[in-house]
Design a protein around this motif. Structure first.
Motif, PDB file in Angstrom:
ATOM      1  N   PRO A  17       5.444 -15.247  -4.068  1.00 52.89           N
ATOM      2  CA  PRO A  17       4.835 -14.532  -5.201  1.00 52.89           C
ATOM      3  C   PRO A  17       3.436 -14.007  -4.905  1.00 52.89           C
ATOM      4  N   TYR A  18       2.622 -14.796  -4.170  1.00 55.53           N
ATOM      5  CA  TYR A  18       1.265 -14.344  -3.852  1.00 55.53           C
ATOM      6  C   TYR A  18       1.302 -13.123  -2.928  1.00 55.53           C
ATOM      7  N   ALA A  19       2.236 -13.138  -1.985  1.00 51.72           N
ATOM      8  CA  ALA A  19       2.324 -12.048  -0.999  1.00 51.72           C
ATOM      9  C   ALA A  19       3.253 -10.919  -1.452  1.00 51.72           C
ATOM     10  N   SER A  20       3.679 -10.925  -2.720  1.00 50.12           N
ATOM     11  CA  SER A  20       4.675  -9.956  -3.183  1.00 50.12           C
ATOM     12  C   SER A  20       4.211  -8.501  -3.023  1.00 50.12           C
ATOM     13  N   SER A  21       2.913  -8.251  -3.231  1.00 54.83           N
ATOM     14  CA  SER A  21       2.408  -6.879  -3.078  1.00 54.83           C
ATOM     15  C   SER A  21       2.518  -6.412  -1.641  1.00 54.83           C
ATOM     16  N   GLY A  22       2.148  -7.282  -0.706  1.00 53.52           N
ATOM     17  CA  GLY A  22       2.262  -6.936   0.711  1.00 53.52           C
ATOM     18  C   GLY A  22       3.703  -6.771   1.140  1.00 53.52           C
ATOM     19  N   ILE A  23       4.588  -7.609   0.597  1.00 54.87           N
ATOM     20  CA  ILE A  23       6.015  -7.479   0.908  1.00 54.87           C
ATOM     21  C   ILE A  23       6.542  -6.162   0.356  1.00 54.87           C
ATOM     22  N   SER A  24       6.094  -5.789  -0.850  1.00 58.17           N
ATOM     23  CA  SER A  24       6.498  -4.501  -1.430  1.00 58.17           C
ATOM     24  C   SER A  24       6.039  -3.345  -0.559  1.00 58.17           C
ATOM     25  N   ALA A  25       4.814  -3.443  -0.062  1.00 51.57           N
ATOM     26  CA  ALA A  25       4.304  -2.399   0.838  1.00 51.57           C
ATOM     27  C   ALA A  25       5.154  -2.314   2.101  1.00 51.57           C
ATOM     28  N   ALA A  26       5.580  -3.472   2.619  1.00 51.14           N
ATOM     29  CA  ALA A  26       6.431  -3.492   3.812  1.00 51.14           C
ATOM     30  C   ALA A  26       7.755  -2.791   3.544  1.00 51.14           C
ATOM     31  N   VAL A  27       8.330  -3.064   2.372  1.00 52.97           N
ATOM     32  CA  VAL A  27       9.605  -2.433   2.010  1.00 52.97           C
ATOM     33  C   VAL A  27       9.441  -0.921   1.885  1.00 52.97           C
ATOM     34  N   ILE A  28       8.376  -0.490   1.213  1.00 49.72           N
ATOM     35  CA  ILE A  28       8.153   0.946   1.001  1.00 49.72           C
ATOM     36  C   ILE A  28       7.930   1.661   2.328  1.00 49.72           C
ATOM     37  N   LEU A  29       7.151   1.054   3.216  1.00 50.02           N
ATOM     38  CA  LEU A  29       6.936   1.652   4.540  1.00 50.02           C
ATOM     39  C   LEU A  29       8.234   1.690   5.340  1.00 50.02           C
ATOM     40  N   GLY A  30       9.060   0.649   5.173  1.00 51.55           N
ATOM     41  CA  GLY A  30      10.362   0.641   5.839  1.00 51.55           C
ATOM     42  C   GLY A  30      11.256   1.755   5.333  1.00 51.55           C
ATOM     43  N   ILE A  31      11.231   1.986   4.010  1.00 52.60           N
ATOM     44  CA  ILE A  31      12.012   3.080   3.432  1.00 52.60           C
ATOM     45  C   ILE A  31      11.508   4.425   3.959  1.00 52.60           C
ATOM     46  N   VAL A  48       5.274  10.107  -1.879  1.00 52.99           N
ATOM     47  CA  VAL A  48       5.404   9.137  -2.982  1.00 52.99           C
ATOM     48  C   VAL A  48       5.506   7.723  -2.432  1.00 52.99           C
ATOM     49  N   MET A  49       6.282   7.561  -1.356  1.00 53.97           N
ATOM     50  CA  MET A  49       6.419   6.235  -0.741  1.00 53.97           C
ATOM     51  C   MET A  49       5.075   5.734  -0.217  1.00 53.97           C
ATOM     52  N   SER A  50       4.317   6.615   0.401  1.00 54.27           N
ATOM     53  CA  SER A  50       3.006   6.226   0.936  1.00 54.27           C
ATOM     54  C   SER A  50       2.039   5.841  -0.172  1.00 54.27           C
ATOM     55  N   ILE A  51       2.094   6.583  -1.288  1.00 46.19           N
ATOM     56  CA  ILE A  51       1.214   6.271  -2.427  1.00 46.19           C
ATOM     57  C   ILE A  51       1.544   4.888  -2.991  1.00 46.19           C
ATOM     58  N   PHE A  52       2.835   4.596  -3.130  1.00 44.50           N
ATOM     59  CA  PHE A  52       3.242   3.279  -3.627  1.00 44.50           C
ATOM     60  C   PHE A  52       2.824   2.173  -2.665  1.00 44.50           C
ATOM     61  N   ALA A  53       2.953   2.447  -1.352  1.00 41.91           N
ATOM     62  CA  ALA A  53       2.545   1.445  -0.359  1.00 41.91           C
ATOM     63  C   ALA A  53       1.044   1.194  -0.433  1.00 41.91           C
ATOM     64  N   GLU A  54       0.267   2.272  -0.610  1.00 43.53           N
ATOM     65  CA  GLU A  54      -1.189   2.124  -0.705  1.00 43.53           C
ATOM     66  C   GLU A  54      -1.577   1.342  -1.959  1.00 43.53           C
ATOM     67  N   MET A  55      -0.910   1.620  -3.058  1.00 43.36           N
ATOM     68  CA  MET A  55      -1.183   0.898  -4.297  1.00 43.36           C
ATOM     69  C   MET A  55      -0.848  -0.583  -4.162  1.00 43.36           C
ATOM     70  N   ALA A  56       0.280  -0.870  -3.486  1.00 36.78           N
ATOM     71  CA  ALA A  56       0.670  -2.267  -3.290  1.00 36.78           C
ATOM     72  C   ALA A  56      -0.322  -2.982  -2.389  1.00 36.78           C
ATOM     73  N   SER A  57      -0.829  -2.301  -1.356  1.00 39.16           N
ATOM     74  CA  SER A  57      -1.796  -2.903  -0.437  1.00 39.16           C
ATOM     75  C   SER A  57      -3.109  -3.211  -1.155  1.00 39.16           C
ATOM     76  N   LYS A  58      -3.557  -2.275  -2.011  1.00 41.20           N
ATOM     77  CA  LYS A  58      -4.793  -2.510  -2.759  1.00 41.20           C
ATOM     78  C   LYS A  58      -4.645  -3.683  -3.720  1.00 41.20           C
ATOM     79  N   LYS A  59      -3.465  -3.805  -4.292  1.00 39.68           N
ATOM     80  CA  LYS A  59      -3.213  -4.927  -5.189  1.00 39.68           C
ATOM     81  C   LYS A  59      -3.279  -6.247  -4.435  1.00 39.68           C
ATOM     82  N   GLN A  60      -2.754  -6.225  -3.199  1.00 32.14           N
ATOM     83  CA  GLN A  60      -2.812  -7.425  -2.361  1.00 32.14           C
ATOM     84  C   GLN A  60      -4.247  -7.761  -1.981  1.00 32.14           C
TER      85      GLN A  60
END
Length: 398
Positions: free
Chosen positions: A302-316, A381-393
């Motif tokens: 749960p703590y790393a969920s934002s970073g994991i989301s960024a990983a998924v988005i970058l993978g996509i 769009v994917m990059s923007i979501f990844a950046e937002m997830a990274s900032k949240k982390q």
């Protein structure tokens, strides 16, 4: 010393400014060329569709024209006209009706013959060059076709750029094929990548981690064409044999290859995010009686969920933008996918396969650039979501 520092600072600013300007110019060029497709006529440049003057039909869509000349629509009644069988007439057919002596060598006589042929038959629809159109005597009715519309491109279900008299540039099969292959690639890569990331950060010894980390990162450096060869020679025949398919080059083969290619990105980013979880949180969870697995599941992930989301988005993003590997293993059939075990075609594969054959500045050329615009927007769009997830982390770590 101050002079040299100012010089270096100036060079860095200049290089940054040049980079931004180049990126903006490339983006403007991409959209300028792509949006140019909506200025192109539905019918092939230099040609016109003509009817008998008594035919009440005034306008046809690109798809209707294609269906007429493919003999799929055979009666004018289906298009709001009279109950007459449609007779498609191409310019070359005039030479089967009249001899060279009868036609002569001048445009005027040939135009008269064409007009007479159309005037005598109310069911005919003629596809002829503009220079042979004779409409001053009222013998021909020039059909209104307009230009390629937004719906023709984004709502069209057929991609047939070489079809005449009206090429089909329906991007829906290509967009759906891209998203279809990418979606299933992430479904395969996400659990595997997350599992490896958890193992490396929480369960493995330091020695094992030091061996696995470079090996996984090495996968990211393998050229995509090598993955494509592997998929074509090994995966595709295996899929064909196991699932008893006519061909092995399917969406499933493309998804497997993309999953393998996305794994290094997902593992690396997710593992770094999990390792950045403060040890104090792990220790607090363990001190409250939770075991290691409960700590990983309830606290670390749960703590790393934002970073994991960024990983998924970058993978996509990696999966959506891949070209060569997908081009080699998906079968390249421009159809809307209904099953994972059917050939499909993606946007990057289409651009790579057709751009070299598209006439510069033509409708096909513009259509491929517009596909590039779609791909650009998806990855943006994917990059923007990844950046937002990274900032949240990062905010969590403060």
């Amino acid at each position: 010393m101050k002079l040299s520092e100012k010089l270096i600072e100036g060079l860095l600013k200049f290089s940054g400014s040049v980079s931004i300007i180049v990126i903006l110019l490339i983006t403007v060029f991409l959209f300028k060329e792509g949006l140019g497709i909506f200025n192109n006529p539905v019918v092939e440049n230099g040609y016109t569709l003509c009817l008998n003057p008594s035919n009440p039909v005034d306008k046809l869509t690109s798809y209707q024209i294609k269906e007429i000349f493919d003999y799929e629509i055979t009666n004018w009644k289906d298009l709001g006209g009279k109950d007459l069988e449609i007779r498609p007439f191409r310019f070359d057919e005039i030479f089967n009706i009249y001899s060279d002596e009868e036609l002569g060598e001048n445009y005027g006589l040939l135009s008269e013959k064409l007009a007479e042929e159309i005037e005598q038959d109310q069911s005919v629809i003629a596809f002829i060059p503009d220079k042979y159109v004779l409409n001053d005597a009222g013998k021909l009715k020039v059909l209104s076709t307009g230009t390629i519309s937004f719906n023709d491109f984004f709502g069209g279900k057929e991609w047939m750029p070489t079809s005449t008299p009206s090429a089909q540039f329906g991007a829906l099969p290509l967009i759906s094929g891209t998203l279809w292959v990418s979606f299933f690639a992430i479904l395969i890569a996400l659990p595997l990548g997350l599992g490896v990331a958890i193992y490396m950060s929480e369960l493995s010894t330091e020695r094992v981690r030091k061996l696995m980390k470079p090996a996984i990162e090495l996968l990211a450096g393998i050229p995509s064409v090598v993955y494509g060869f592997f998929g074509l020679i090994v995966l595709a025949p295996l899929i064909q044999k196991v699932f008893n398919l006519p061909v092995g080059e399917t969406a499933f083969a493309g998804s497997l290859i993309l999953a393998i290619m996305a794994l290094p990105t997902i593992i690396t980013v997710a593992e770094d995010s999990i390792r950045n979880t403060p040890n104090a949180m792990r220790e607090a969870s363990l001190s409250l009686g939770a075991n290691q697995w409960q700590t990983i599941y309830k606290v670390v992930i749960p703590y790393a969920s934002s970073g994991i989301s960024a990983a998924v988005i970058l993978g996509i993003g990696r999966a959506i933008g891949e070209t060569m590997a997908v081009l080699m293993v998906t079968g390249n059939a421009a159809v809307i996918p209904r099953s994972l075990f059917e050939p499909v075609r993606t946007i990057p594969a289409t651009i790579a396969a057709e751009l070299g054959e598209a006439p510069n500045g033509g409708t096909h050329y513009n259509a491929l650039f517009l596909l590039g615009c779609i791909l650009f927007l998806i990855t943006l769009v994917m990059s923007i979501f990844a950046e937002m997830a990274s900032k949240k982390q990062q905010n969590k770590g403060i």
